[in-house]
Write a protein that holds these residues in place. Structure first.
Motif, PDB file in Angstrom:
ATOM      1  N   ASP A   1       0.847  -1.189   0.000  1.00  0.00           N
ATOM      2  CA  ASP A   1       0.000   0.000   0.000  1.00  0.00           C
ATOM      3  C   ASP A   1       0.883   1.240   0.000  1.00  0.00           C
ATOM      4  OD1 ASP A   1      -2.958  -0.986   0.624  1.00  0.00           O
ATOM      5  OD2 ASP A   1      -1.601  -2.153   1.878  1.00  0.00           O
ATOM      6  N   ASP A   2       0.437   2.269  -0.690  1.00  0.00           N
ATOM      7  CA  ASP A   2       1.089   3.572  -0.626  1.00  0.00           C
ATOM      8  C   ASP A   2       0.033   4.642  -0.869  1.00  0.00           C
ATOM      9  OD1 ASP A   2       0.625   3.625  -3.358  1.00  0.00           O
ATOM     10  OD2 ASP A   2       2.723   3.528  -3.946  1.00  0.00           O
ATOM     11  N   SER A   3       0.473   5.867  -1.084  1.00  0.00           N
ATOM     12  CA  SER A   3      -0.474   6.969  -1.255  1.00  0.00           C
ATOM     13  C   SER A   3      -1.333   6.824  -2.509  1.00  0.00           C
ATOM     14  CB  SER A   3       0.280   8.302  -1.305  1.00  0.00           C
ATOM     15  OG  SER A   3       1.230   8.299  -2.359  1.00  0.00           O
ATOM     16  N   LEU A   4      -0.927   5.950  -3.433  1.00  0.00           N
ATOM     17  CA  LEU A   4      -1.679   5.752  -4.675  1.00  0.00           C
ATOM     18  C   LEU A   4      -2.720   4.642  -4.562  1.00  0.00           C
ATOM     19  CD1 LEU A   4       1.296   6.033  -7.193  1.00  0.00           C
ATOM     20  CD2 LEU A   4      -0.314   7.816  -6.506  1.00  0.00           C
ATOM     21  N   GLY A   5      -2.683   3.867  -3.455  1.00  0.00           N
ATOM     22  CA  GLY A   5      -3.666   2.813  -3.280  1.00  0.00           C
ATOM     23  C   GLY A   5      -3.058   1.485  -2.895  1.00  0.00           C
ATOM     24  N   HIS A   6      -3.831   0.431  -3.100  1.00  0.00           N
ATOM     25  CA  HIS A   6      -3.435  -0.941  -2.776  1.00  0.00           C
ATOM     26  C   HIS A   6      -3.018  -1.649  -4.064  1.00  0.00           C
ATOM     27  CE1 HIS A   6      -3.384  -4.735  -0.567  1.00  0.00           C
ATOM     28  NE2 HIS A   6      -4.103  -5.281  -1.534  1.00  0.00           N
ATOM     29  N   PHE A   7      -1.813  -2.202  -4.072  1.00  0.00           N
ATOM     30  CA  PHE A   7      -1.275  -2.872  -5.248  1.00  0.00           C
ATOM     31  C   PHE A   7      -1.115  -4.357  -4.937  1.00  0.00           C
ATOM     32  CE2 PHE A   7      -0.366   1.505  -5.946  1.00  0.00           C
ATOM     33  CZ  PHE A   7      -0.332   1.688  -7.318  1.00  0.00           C
ATOM     34  N   ALA A   8      -1.878  -5.192  -5.643  1.00  0.00           N
ATOM     35  CA  ALA A   8      -1.926  -6.632  -5.421  1.00  0.00           C
ATOM     36  C   ALA A   8      -1.418  -7.352  -6.668  1.00  0.00           C
ATOM     37  CB  ALA A   8      -3.361  -7.038  -5.100  1.00  0.00           C
ATOM     38  N   PRO A   9      -1.302  -8.701  -6.630  1.00  0.00           N
ATOM     39  CA  PRO A   9      -0.805  -9.429  -7.798  1.00  0.00           C
ATOM     40  C   PRO A   9      -1.549  -9.069  -9.082  1.00  0.00           C
ATOM     41  CG  PRO A   9      -0.882 -10.890  -5.931  1.00  0.00           C
ATOM     42  CD  PRO A   9      -1.527  -9.595  -5.480  1.00  0.00           C
ATOM     43  N   GLY A  10      -0.787  -8.770 -10.125  1.00  0.00           N
ATOM     44  CA  GLY A  10      -1.344  -8.362 -11.406  1.00  0.00           C
ATOM     45  C   GLY A  10      -1.349  -6.863 -11.610  1.00  0.00           C
ATOM     46  N   ASP A  11      -1.332  -6.099 -10.512  1.00  0.00           N
ATOM     47  CA  ASP A  11      -1.323  -4.641 -10.630  1.00  0.00           C
ATOM     48  C   ASP A  11       0.042  -4.147 -11.090  1.00  0.00           C
ATOM     49  OD1 ASP A  11      -3.955  -4.177  -9.852  1.00  0.00           O
ATOM     50  OD2 ASP A  11      -3.447  -4.125  -7.721  1.00  0.00           O
ATOM     51  N   VAL A  12       0.040  -3.006 -11.766  1.00  0.00           N
ATOM     52  CA  VAL A  12       1.282  -2.370 -12.193  1.00  0.00           C
ATOM     53  C   VAL A  12       1.293  -0.926 -11.698  1.00  0.00           C
ATOM     54  CG1 VAL A  12       0.395  -1.594 -14.431  1.00  0.00           C
ATOM     55  CG2 VAL A  12       2.846  -2.007 -14.157  1.00  0.00           C
ATOM     56  N   ALA A  13       2.457  -0.483 -11.225  1.00  0.00           N
ATOM     57  CA  ALA A  13       2.656   0.912 -10.853  1.00  0.00           C
ATOM     58  C   ALA A  13       3.447   1.579 -11.966  1.00  0.00           C
ATOM     59  CB  ALA A  13       3.392   1.009  -9.524  1.00  0.00           C
ATOM     60  N   ASP A  14       2.800   2.459 -12.701  1.00  0.00           N
ATOM     61  CA  ASP A  14       3.414   3.157 -13.828  1.00  0.00           C
ATOM     62  C   ASP A  14       3.637   4.600 -13.374  1.00  0.00           C
ATOM     63  OD1 ASP A  14       4.286   4.035 -16.281  1.00  0.00           O
ATOM     64  OD2 ASP A  14       2.635   3.163 -17.428  1.00  0.00           O
ATOM     65  N   LEU A  15       4.855   4.897 -12.906  1.00  0.00           N
ATOM     66  CA  LEU A  15       5.131   6.124 -12.176  1.00  0.00           C
ATOM     67  C   LEU A  15       6.093   7.028 -12.931  1.00  0.00           C
ATOM     68  CD1 LEU A  15       5.684   4.461  -8.684  1.00  0.00           C
ATOM     69  CD2 LEU A  15       3.528   5.225  -9.702  1.00  0.00           C
ATOM     70  N   ASP A  16       5.972   8.340 -12.673  1.00  0.00           N
ATOM     71  CA  ASP A  16       6.898   9.298 -13.280  1.00  0.00           C
ATOM     72  C   ASP A  16       7.554  10.128 -12.194  1.00  0.00           C
ATOM     73  OD1 ASP A  16       5.036  11.201 -12.477  1.00  0.00           O
ATOM     74  OD2 ASP A  16       4.154  11.404 -14.465  1.00  0.00           O
ATOM     75  N   SER A  17       8.287  11.144 -12.583  1.00  0.00           N
ATOM     76  CA  SER A  17       9.076  11.920 -11.638  1.00  0.00           C
ATOM     77  C   SER A  17       8.232  12.776 -10.701  1.00  0.00           C
ATOM     78  CB  SER A  17      10.067  12.819 -12.400  1.00  0.00           C
ATOM     79  OG  SER A  17       9.371  13.680 -13.288  1.00  0.00           O
ATOM     80  N   ASP A  18       6.929  12.908 -10.964  1.00  0.00           N
ATOM     81  CA  ASP A  18       6.063  13.692 -10.093  1.00  0.00           C
ATOM     82  C   ASP A  18       5.598  12.921  -8.867  1.00  0.00           C
ATOM     83  OD1 ASP A  18       6.192  15.895 -11.772  1.00  0.00           O
ATOM     84  OD2 ASP A  18       4.467  15.238 -12.967  1.00  0.00           O
ATOM     85  N   VAL A  19       5.827  11.610  -8.851  1.00  0.00           N
ATOM     86  CA  VAL A  19       5.302  10.759  -7.781  1.00  0.00           C
ATOM     87  C   VAL A  19       6.360  10.572  -6.695  1.00  0.00           C
ATOM     88  CG1 VAL A  19       4.466   8.464  -7.187  1.00  0.00           C
ATOM     89  CG2 VAL A  19       3.733   9.544  -9.325  1.00  0.00           C
ATOM     90  N   GLU A  20       5.972  10.833  -5.454  1.00  0.00           N
ATOM     91  CA  GLU A  20       6.778  10.483  -4.290  1.00  0.00           C
ATOM     92  C   GLU A  20       5.942   9.563  -3.419  1.00  0.00           C
ATOM     93  OE1 GLU A  20       9.777  12.713  -1.199  1.00  0.00           O
ATOM     94  OE2 GLU A  20       7.778  13.576  -1.452  1.00  0.00           O
ATOM     95  N   HIS A  21       6.491   8.422  -3.051  1.00  0.00           N
ATOM     96  CA  HIS A  21       5.687   7.473  -2.283  1.00  0.00           C
ATOM     97  C   HIS A  21       6.562   6.641  -1.357  1.00  0.00           C
ATOM     98  CE1 HIS A  21       6.128   3.846  -5.245  1.00  0.00           C
ATOM     99  NE2 HIS A  21       7.166   4.643  -5.331  1.00  0.00           N
ATOM    100  N   GLN A  22       5.889   5.922  -0.460  1.00  0.00           N
ATOM    101  CA  GLN A  22       6.568   5.072   0.517  1.00  0.00           C
ATOM    102  C   GLN A  22       5.775   3.771   0.644  1.00  0.00           C
ATOM    103  OE1 GLN A  22       6.949   6.679   4.518  1.00  0.00           O
ATOM    104  NE2 GLN A  22       8.870   5.573   4.792  1.00  0.00           N
ATOM    105  N   PRO A  23       6.071   2.786  -0.201  1.00  0.00           N
ATOM    106  CA  PRO A  23       5.327   1.529  -0.152  1.00  0.00           C
ATOM    107  C   PRO A  23       5.497   0.811   1.190  1.00  0.00           C
ATOM    108  CG  PRO A  23       6.573   1.731  -2.196  1.00  0.00           C
ATOM    109  CD  PRO A  23       7.054   2.815  -1.299  1.00  0.00           C
ATOM    110  N   VAL A  24       4.403   0.221   1.666  1.00  0.00           N
ATOM    111  CA  VAL A  24       4.406  -0.600   2.875  1.00  0.00           C
ATOM    112  C   VAL A  24       3.788  -1.943   2.504  1.00  0.00           C
ATOM    113  CG1 VAL A  24       3.632  -0.834   5.254  1.00  0.00           C
ATOM    114  CG2 VAL A  24       4.149   1.442   4.335  1.00  0.00           C
ATOM    115  N   THR A  25       4.557  -3.016   2.610  1.00  0.00           N
ATOM    116  CA  THR A  25       4.044  -4.332   2.220  1.00  0.00           C
ATOM    117  C   THR A  25       3.016  -4.816   3.231  1.00  0.00           C
ATOM    118  OG1 THR A  25       5.925  -5.394   3.317  1.00  0.00           O
ATOM    119  CG2 THR A  25       6.131  -4.963   0.963  1.00  0.00           C
ATOM    120  N   THR A  26       2.029  -5.554   2.748  1.00  0.00           N
ATOM    121  CA  THR A  26       0.962  -6.044   3.609  1.00  0.00           C
ATOM    122  C   THR A  26       1.451  -7.242   4.424  1.00  0.00           C
ATOM    123  OG1 THR A  26       0.139  -7.418   1.804  1.00  0.00           O
ATOM    124  CG2 THR A  26      -0.841  -5.248   2.053  1.00  0.00           C
ATOM    125  N   PRO A  27       0.830  -7.502   5.572  1.00  0.00           N
ATOM    126  CA  PRO A  27       1.238  -8.640   6.408  1.00  0.00           C
ATOM    127  C   PRO A  27       0.961  -9.975   5.730  1.00  0.00           C
ATOM    128  CG  PRO A  27      -0.083  -7.047   7.647  1.00  0.00           C
ATOM    129  CD  PRO A  27      -0.211  -6.686   6.200  1.00  0.00           C
TER     130      PRO A  27
END
Length: 224
Positions: free
Chosen positions: A168-194
């Protein structure tokens, strides 16, 4: 698998026209194997790419005409309907009888065919990685459950496909199959789920930008 986070239309276009960087194309192909929605966008991009090719073969036109054509193409990609179960055999394997230990076909030439055979390298507490031999900026990561990664932004673009686990990060919940397509405007801090380690594959076309001093020290060692 029903991904909720998809490739940006410009990424799909780059994949369709062969102008996407090699490392990015590998991650995009891995996502396309899992995502009918983006495969539909890909078919639209291929059709528009044909129109662009015809335009290039025509007598030269003004720059504003080319810009208008590109804008029309992006609008078509944005409004393309999700696929209704139609699969492109060039990028999609049948789900029937799929071995859960098998890596996506797009990753096999770079990392091998199975999760069990992966040889992880320690990067930081709770974080392991594998770098593709022929493509140093194509990296597979295994991050322990409940791990908070350092806050960072991107020097340019990052494309990350989630294979197992989630974060999870500020962009939402990312699960198997999801892709994060990010550019230089994005700052985030992913936290893996338990529960389960998060395994993902990432491609970078510029170094990450970390805000913490320790992460910056690790960056010098691991060339991220």
């Amino acid at each position: 698998m029903n991904p909720r986070h998809h490739l940006d239309p410009t990424t799909v276009l780059g994949f369709a026209t062969g102008t996407l960087a090699a490392e990015m194309s590998v991650v995009a192909a891995a996502h396309l194997e899992a995502c009918a929605h983006c495969r539909q966008h890909l078919r639209s991009a291929e059709r528009v790419g044909g129109l662009l090719l015809e335009q290039q073969l025509s007598p030269p036109s003004a720059e504003d005409r080319q810009a208008a054509l590109r804008q029309t193409m992006l609008e078509r990609l944005d409004t393309a309907a999700p696929a209704g179960g139609v699969h492109d055999d060039t990028v999609v394997r049948s789900a029937a009888g799929h071995d859960p230990d098998q890596l996506p076909a797009a990753l096999a030439p770079h990392f091998g065919t199975s999760y069990r055979s992966l040889k992880w390298r320690w990067m930081a507490p709770g974080v392991h990685c594998i770098r593709a031999p022929a493509h140093p900026s194509l990296i597979m990561l295994k991050i322990a459950p409940g791990k908070c990664l350092p806050m960072h932004s991107h020097g340019n673009s990052e494309l990350t496909q989630i294979l197992r686990g989630a974060y999870d990060d500020s962009l939402g919940h990312f699960a198997p199959g999801d892709v994060a397509d990010l550019d230089s405007d994005v700052e985030h801090q992913p936290v893996t789920t338990p529960g389960v380690a998060c395994i993902c594959v990432s491609a970078l076309d510029a170094p990450l930008v970390f805000s913490g001093w320790f992460a910056r020290k690790l960056q010098q060692v691991f060339k991220l």
